[in-house]
Design an enzyme around this catalytic site. Structure first.
Site, PDB file in Angstrom:
ATOM      1  N   SER A   1     -16.269   0.212  -2.208  1.00  0.00           N
ATOM      2  CA  SER A   1     -14.295  -0.045  -1.672  1.00  0.00           C
ATOM      3  C   SER A   1     -13.591  -0.718  -3.547  1.00  0.00           C
ATOM      4  O   SER A   1     -12.305  -0.954  -3.254  1.00  0.00           O
ATOM      5  CB  SER A   1     -13.855  -1.301  -0.718  1.00  0.00           C
TER       6      SER A   1
ATOM      7  N   ASP B   1      -8.216  -9.743   0.930  1.00  0.00           N
ATOM      8  CA  ASP B   1      -8.738 -10.341   2.617  1.00  0.00           C
ATOM      9  C   ASP B   1     -10.217 -10.605   2.071  1.00  0.00           C
ATOM     10  O   ASP B   1     -10.201 -11.141   0.902  1.00  0.00           O
ATOM     11  CB  ASP B   1      -9.062  -8.839   3.176  1.00  0.00           C
TER      12      ASP B   1
ATOM     13  N   HIS C   1     -12.045  -8.332  -0.567  1.00  0.00           N
ATOM     14  CA  HIS C   1     -11.252  -7.890  -1.729  1.00  0.00           C
ATOM     15  C   HIS C   1     -10.446  -8.634  -2.503  1.00  0.00           C
ATOM     16  O   HIS C   1     -10.052  -8.821  -1.678  1.00  0.00           O
ATOM     17  CB  HIS C   1     -10.631  -6.193  -1.447  1.00  0.00           C
TER      18      HIS C   1
END
Length: 366
Positions: free
Chosen positions: A40, A331, A334
């Site tokens: 991610s 978040d 990340h």
């Protein structure tokens, strides 16, 4: 560690804060394609096009709010690290490889998938694991040869840079899921499994003609807001299992890359010290122009460490900060757009304590 942190902070004051790379010298003298593999941190939206049931997609507000003004599928409020690297390398922002309108054949491709790992068992059936990303790349090279011819394709593949960020999810699964398939291995054995799969992918890319590789080492996994919440605030590398595994991974990766440099023809690489860079940013945010290093901008619970941003996973109640650029984490896992820029510039023009034996700027020119 202390000396490295001081050098990183001095470096940041000179060149990290501007939106673009701080000098024309940041630009390479020759263009090269960019191929991206990983999780991610590097995913630019591939997970949005998967038909499998994915527990977490960045396809809703406030993801994307500060740059794209819509949720692009990137796991941040704006751009990823690879978006900034592409800018510095004179390349356009990449569409995800799975995007129906993908046509960027001469610029490379981004195969990264949020939640993926080097092990096929990590997020199995829900994400694009590293082995499958490799298969996508092989299919890409076949189509490229048909489109531009064997010789031109060979040159593009050889000249390209291959960026890889993988491993964090493998270790999170071991610590959080604690399945019998993972817990039966010792720490060293488990790291060897991850390294074995990663090494195979590197060798396969090399067999296809790839020669230049950029690696983002693992950060202090146990210190991201989510893992810190699960550990009741414990973040110290000696006490947090996830961070212990990250350090073992980074040590093994460094050793394997030196070994491959001797074994594989033309193999060149850059390894970014993400662990120290992120640790320093978390512990000293004000020195880098941030205000908050340990609490996420978006989420719920202690440290906003619960994955709830945008109402994902059915968690409709969450908090959102007013200015994400003041935060290291967007978040619970990340980094923000601004923090991603910080890491990208360190990878691009960092000194040997930050990126070695090449930084990405010199690797693109090599």
């Amino acid at each position: 560690m202390a000396t490295s942190g001081l050098i990183i902070r001095l470096f940041s004051l000179l060149c990290i804060i501007p939106v673009r790379c701080c000098a024309k010298s940041c630009r390479p003298t020759n263009d090269a394609a960019l191929f991206v593999f990983g999780d991610s941190l590097f995913d630019v939206g591939n997970n949005n096009y998967l038909t499998s049931k994915i527990p977490f997609q960045a396809n809703r507000f406030p993801y994307g709010q500060t740059f794209f003004n819509y949720p692009s599928g990137r796991y941040t409020d704006g751009r990823t690290i690879v978006d900034f690297v592409a800018e510095y390398a004179n390349l356009p922002l990449a569409l995800p490889y799975l995007h129906p309108a993908y046509r960027q054949w001469l610029d490379g491709a981004n195969f990264a998938s949020g939640g993926s790992g080097a092990l096929c068992e990590t997020g199995q059936g829900q994400v694009i694991d590293l082995k499958t990303q490799l298969e996508y790349f092989k299919n890409f090279t076949k189509l490229l040869r048909k489109r531009i011819g064997e010789e031109k394709a060979k040159g593009l593949i050889s000249k390209a840079v291959y960026l890889i960020s993988i491993g964090s999810n493998d270790y999170v699964e071991r610590v959080v899921v604690n399945s019998s398939a993972f817990s039966s291995y010792s720490r060293d054995q488990y790291v060897d499994l991850v390294m074995g799969n990663l090494t195979t992918v590197i060798e396969e890319i090399h067999n296809e003609g790839g020669r230049k590789y950029g690696f983002l080492g693992l950060g202090p996994i146990g210190c991201v807001p989510q893992m810190k919440m699960l550990a009741d605030g414990t973040c110290c590398c000696h006490e947090n299992e996830a961070s212990v595994l990250a350090k073992l991974h980074n040590k093994a990766l460094s050793w394997i890359l030196r070994k491959l440099q001797k074994q594989l023809k033309g193999f060149k690489y850059s390894l970014a010290n993400f662990y120290d860079s992120l640790t320093d940013l978390i512990n000293n945010p004000i020195q880098y122009g941030f205000k908050e290093g340990g609490v996420a901008c978006c989420g719920s619970g202690p440290y906003r460490g619960m994955l709830a941003c945008g109402g994902i996973l059915g968690r409709t109640s969450y908090e959102l900060c007013r200015n994400s650029s003041e935060y290291v984490f967007f978040d619970s896992v990340h980094p923000t757009d601004r923090a991603n820029q910080f890491f990208a510039q360190q990878m691009w023009i960092g000194h040997p304590h930050v990126a070695a034996p090449y930084n990405l700027k010199s690797l693109f020119k090599a």
